[in-house]
Design a protein around this motif. Sequence first.
Motif, PDB file in Angstrom:
ATOM      1  N   ASN A 179       1.039  -1.127   0.003  1.00  0.00           N
ATOM      2  CA  ASN A 179       0.050  -0.002  -0.152  1.00  0.00           C
ATOM      3  C   ASN A 179       0.856   1.083  -0.142  1.00  0.00           C
ATOM      4  O   ASN A 179       2.135   1.030   0.274  1.00  0.00           O
ATOM      5  CB  ASN A 179      -0.945   0.162   1.333  1.00  0.00           C
ATOM      6  N   CYS A 180       0.127   2.451  -0.219  1.00  0.00           N
ATOM      7  CA  CYS A 180       1.051   3.741  -0.342  1.00  0.00           C
ATOM      8  C   CYS A 180       1.107   4.319   0.994  1.00  0.00           C
ATOM      9  O   CYS A 180       1.678   5.113   1.291  1.00  0.00           O
ATOM     10  CB  CYS A 180       0.405   4.430  -1.219  1.00  0.00           C
ATOM     11  N   ILE A 181       0.075   3.907   2.078  1.00  0.00           N
ATOM     12  CA  ILE A 181      -0.138   4.535   3.280  1.00  0.00           C
ATOM     13  C   ILE A 181      -0.312   3.466   4.443  1.00  0.00           C
ATOM     14  O   ILE A 181      -0.408   2.102   3.898  1.00  0.00           O
ATOM     15  CB  ILE A 181      -1.452   5.393   3.343  1.00  0.00           C
ATOM     16  N   CYS A 182      -0.287   3.665   5.594  1.00  0.00           N
ATOM     17  CA  CYS A 182      -0.300   2.761   6.612  1.00  0.00           C
ATOM     18  C   CYS A 182      -1.682   2.651   7.087  1.00  0.00           C
ATOM     19  O   CYS A 182      -2.132   3.029   8.009  1.00  0.00           O
ATOM     20  CB  CYS A 182       0.682   3.154   7.729  1.00  0.00           C
ATOM     21  N   THR A 183      -2.577   1.999   6.291  1.00  0.00           N
ATOM     22  CA  THR A 183      -3.705   1.389   6.603  1.00  0.00           C
ATOM     23  C   THR A 183      -3.807   0.352   7.547  1.00  0.00           C
ATOM     24  O   THR A 183      -2.990  -0.463   7.756  1.00  0.00           O
ATOM     25  CB  THR A 183      -4.723   1.077   5.553  1.00  0.00           C
ATOM     26  N   ASN A 184      -4.753   0.059   8.588  1.00  0.00           N
ATOM     27  CA  ASN A 184      -4.843  -0.733   9.696  1.00  0.00           C
ATOM     28  C   ASN A 184      -4.946  -2.418   9.196  1.00  0.00           C
ATOM     29  O   ASN A 184      -4.257  -3.123   9.490  1.00  0.00           O
ATOM     30  CB  ASN A 184      -5.968  -0.649  10.552  1.00  0.00           C
ATOM     31  N   MET A 185      -5.511  -2.458   7.926  1.00  0.00           N
ATOM     32  CA  MET A 185      -5.884  -3.470   7.331  1.00  0.00           C
ATOM     33  C   MET A 185      -4.361  -3.778   6.741  1.00  0.00           C
ATOM     34  O   MET A 185      -3.911  -5.203   6.540  1.00  0.00           O
ATOM     35  CB  MET A 185      -6.988  -3.575   6.216  1.00  0.00           C
ATOM     36  N   SER A 186      -3.895  -3.189   5.957  1.00  0.00           N
ATOM     37  CA  SER A 186      -2.562  -3.310   5.287  1.00  0.00           C
ATOM     38  C   SER A 186      -1.654  -4.076   6.242  1.00  0.00           C
ATOM     39  O   SER A 186      -0.700  -4.779   5.882  1.00  0.00           O
ATOM     40  CB  SER A 186      -2.019  -2.280   4.358  1.00  0.00           C
ATOM     41  N   VAL A 187      -1.197  -3.117   7.161  1.00  0.00           N
ATOM     42  CA  VAL A 187      -0.304  -3.647   8.321  1.00  0.00           C
ATOM     43  C   VAL A 187      -0.583  -4.636   8.953  1.00  0.00           C
ATOM     44  O   VAL A 187       0.172  -5.518   9.232  1.00  0.00           O
ATOM     45  CB  VAL A 187      -0.149  -2.166   9.313  1.00  0.00           C
ATOM     46  N   LEU A 278      -5.358   3.319  -5.060  1.00  0.00           N
ATOM     47  CA  LEU A 278      -5.656   4.626  -5.672  1.00  0.00           C
ATOM     48  C   LEU A 278      -6.911   5.137  -4.954  1.00  0.00           C
ATOM     49  O   LEU A 278      -6.717   6.439  -4.822  1.00  0.00           O
ATOM     50  CB  LEU A 278      -5.889   4.275  -6.850  1.00  0.00           C
ATOM     51  N   LEU A 279      -8.058   4.732  -4.960  1.00  0.00           N
ATOM     52  CA  LEU A 279      -9.119   5.333  -4.334  1.00  0.00           C
ATOM     53  C   LEU A 279      -8.841   6.040  -2.816  1.00  0.00           C
ATOM     54  O   LEU A 279      -9.488   6.858  -2.599  1.00  0.00           O
ATOM     55  CB  LEU A 279     -10.472   4.424  -4.021  1.00  0.00           C
ATOM     56  N   ASN A 280      -8.118   5.263  -2.189  1.00  0.00           N
ATOM     57  CA  ASN A 280      -7.848   5.767  -0.711  1.00  0.00           C
ATOM     58  C   ASN A 280      -6.861   7.007  -0.934  1.00  0.00           C
ATOM     59  O   ASN A 280      -7.005   7.810  -0.020  1.00  0.00           O
ATOM     60  CB  ASN A 280      -6.812   4.409  -0.029  1.00  0.00           C
ATOM     61  N   ILE A 281      -5.845   7.079  -1.836  1.00  0.00           N
ATOM     62  CA  ILE A 281      -5.091   8.180  -1.954  1.00  0.00           C
ATOM     63  C   ILE A 281      -6.077   9.508  -2.408  1.00  0.00           C
ATOM     64  O   ILE A 281      -5.946  10.645  -1.943  1.00  0.00           O
ATOM     65  CB  ILE A 281      -4.127   7.856  -2.788  1.00  0.00           C
ATOM     66  N   LEU A 282      -6.678   9.012  -3.666  1.00  0.00           N
ATOM     67  CA  LEU A 282      -7.650  10.232  -4.019  1.00  0.00           C
ATOM     68  C   LEU A 282      -8.806  10.627  -2.811  1.00  0.00           C
ATOM     69  O   LEU A 282      -9.138  12.064  -2.857  1.00  0.00           O
ATOM     70  CB  LEU A 282      -8.642   9.649  -4.986  1.00  0.00           C
ATOM     71  N   HIS A 283      -9.186   9.888  -2.017  1.00  0.00           N
ATOM     72  CA  HIS A 283     -10.056  10.256  -0.923  1.00  0.00           C
ATOM     73  C   HIS A 283      -9.465  11.168   0.075  1.00  0.00           C
ATOM     74  O   HIS A 283     -10.025  11.994   0.686  1.00  0.00           O
ATOM     75  CB  HIS A 283     -10.337   9.042   0.080  1.00  0.00           C
ATOM     76  N   HIS A 284      -8.137  11.204   0.008  1.00  0.00           N
ATOM     77  CA  HIS A 284      -7.182  12.180   0.835  1.00  0.00           C
ATOM     78  C   HIS A 284      -6.767  13.320  -0.129  1.00  0.00           C
ATOM     79  O   HIS A 284      -6.139  14.359   0.379  1.00  0.00           O
ATOM     80  CB  HIS A 284      -5.915  11.691   1.333  1.00  0.00           C
ATOM     81  N   LEU A 285      -7.207  13.629  -1.210  1.00  0.00           N
ATOM     82  CA  LEU A 285      -6.855  14.753  -2.380  1.00  0.00           C
ATOM     83  C   LEU A 285      -8.152  15.335  -2.863  1.00  0.00           C
ATOM     84  O   LEU A 285      -8.121  16.632  -2.679  1.00  0.00           O
ATOM     85  CB  LEU A 285      -6.188  13.980  -3.302  1.00  0.00           C
ATOM     86  N   ILE A 286      -9.065  14.511  -3.361  1.00  0.00           N
ATOM     87  CA  ILE A 286     -10.219  15.294  -4.161  1.00  0.00           C
ATOM     88  C   ILE A 286     -10.986  16.053  -3.023  1.00  0.00           C
ATOM     89  O   ILE A 286     -11.390  17.348  -3.371  1.00  0.00           O
ATOM     90  CB  ILE A 286     -11.039  14.162  -4.868  1.00  0.00           C
ATOM     91  N   PRO A 287     -11.572  15.536  -1.916  1.00  0.00           N
ATOM     92  CA  PRO A 287     -12.357  16.381  -1.105  1.00  0.00           C
ATOM     93  C   PRO A 287     -11.737  17.627  -0.590  1.00  0.00           C
ATOM     94  O   PRO A 287     -12.089  18.739  -0.577  1.00  0.00           O
ATOM     95  CB  PRO A 287     -12.913  15.437  -0.021  1.00  0.00           C
ATOM     96  N   PRO A 288     -10.444  17.586  -0.129  1.00  0.00           N
ATOM     97  CA  PRO A 288      -9.369  18.680   0.500  1.00  0.00           C
ATOM     98  C   PRO A 288      -9.482  19.712  -0.657  1.00  0.00           C
ATOM     99  O   PRO A 288      -9.208  21.031  -0.466  1.00  0.00           O
ATOM    100  CB  PRO A 288      -8.226  18.078   1.043  1.00  0.00           C
ATOM    101  N   ALA A 289      -9.212  19.339  -1.965  1.00  0.00           N
ATOM    102  CA  ALA A 289      -8.962  20.253  -2.855  1.00  0.00           C
ATOM    103  C   ALA A 289     -10.325  20.986  -3.472  1.00  0.00           C
ATOM    104  O   ALA A 289     -10.263  22.044  -3.802  1.00  0.00           O
ATOM    105  CB  ALA A 289      -8.311  19.611  -4.291  1.00  0.00           C
ATOM    106  N   LEU A 290     -11.401  20.155  -3.336  1.00  0.00           N
ATOM    107  CA  LEU A 290     -12.655  20.867  -3.595  1.00  0.00           C
ATOM    108  C   LEU A 290     -13.429  21.411  -2.670  1.00  0.00           C
ATOM    109  O   LEU A 290     -14.249  22.117  -3.091  1.00  0.00           O
ATOM    110  CB  LEU A 290     -13.590  19.562  -4.416  1.00  0.00           C
ATOM    111  N   ASN A 291     -13.330  21.279  -1.529  1.00  0.00           N
ATOM    112  CA  ASN A 291     -14.005  21.757  -0.497  1.00  0.00           C
ATOM    113  C   ASN A 291     -14.142  23.223  -0.539  1.00  0.00           C
ATOM    114  O   ASN A 291     -14.989  24.084  -0.500  1.00  0.00           O
ATOM    115  CB  ASN A 291     -13.804  21.052   0.872  1.00  0.00           C
TER     116      ASN A 291
END
Length: 317
Positions: A179-187, A278-291
């Motif tokens: 994964n690209c990030i440390c999610t609980n499931m991946s770790v 990919l969706l996990n990363i986009l969830h940390h990008l798209i809402p912060p950019a559009l809000n």
Amino acid sequence: MALLNNSSIAPISEFFLICFPNFQSWQHWLSLPFSLLFLLAMGANVMLLITIRLEASLHEPMYYLLGLLSLLDIVLCFTVIPKVLDIFWFDNKLISFPACFLQMFIMNGFLTMESCTFMVMAYDRYIAICHPLRYPSIITNQFVSKAAIFIVARNCLLTMPIPILSSKLSYCAGNIIKNCICTNMSVSKLSCNDTTFNQLYQFVIGWTLLGSDLILIVLSYIFILKAVLRLKAEGAAAKALGTCGSHFILILFFSTILLVLVITNLARKRIPPDVPILLNILHHLIPPALNPIVYGVRTKEIKQGIQKLLRRLLDVK
């Protein structure tokens, strides 16, 4: 780069993040849109915070709540995306044990804080439309302060056990996180312990916090819609709905991507594993950019405040 294997008995002090394991060659191409979205998210939210801080007409509870949302977006975005870009650009896959679980805590805690903030904002709109005469006495600066303390305390206390439980596990299945990030499931997949309680706690707490917030948001908008339909003055209904439009769009961004992420994780055997990443990363990008953009475009007071700020900056130059 020596990686731990199943036979290793040394305690793990670091992990290696392998982004998009099946599409390693795509990483450099993905870094461009990710970088642009990251700069947009950080710039737009910082500008919104500065505008709210400097513009006296925006020193109202509704805009303070929006400022809190921007602050949460900045922290979430800054916690995840720079490390992702570090992997893409410099192939620096290493992340220390403490940093991994700190990232996990911030992602879980601040995500639920955002959801709770949306719930408080929905309550703000409910009072504004359904009880307009009582709005100044209910939605005060003191209310916002108490709401902010509740948002931080509730979500930090209830999500903190997730990274703590994960950090207490014994990791004997290597130290490569796909994964690209440390999610609980991946770790937790790397642990040789029983992770049933760990995963059950995250599932119950996640759905309890996010689910209760969503139910209260839906109820608020049901009452708002009923109140709007009773308005008989010409244009009153459209004006009332207009004040809720920006908030509703933000909730839609937040919940839609989150829902898609949940569905893809449930159907992970039918889709490539890179899609949820990919969706996990986009969830940390798209809402912060559009809000901040949505509020800046749709809210007259914020638009005017941003214009004043830009004029000040141009005059200084």
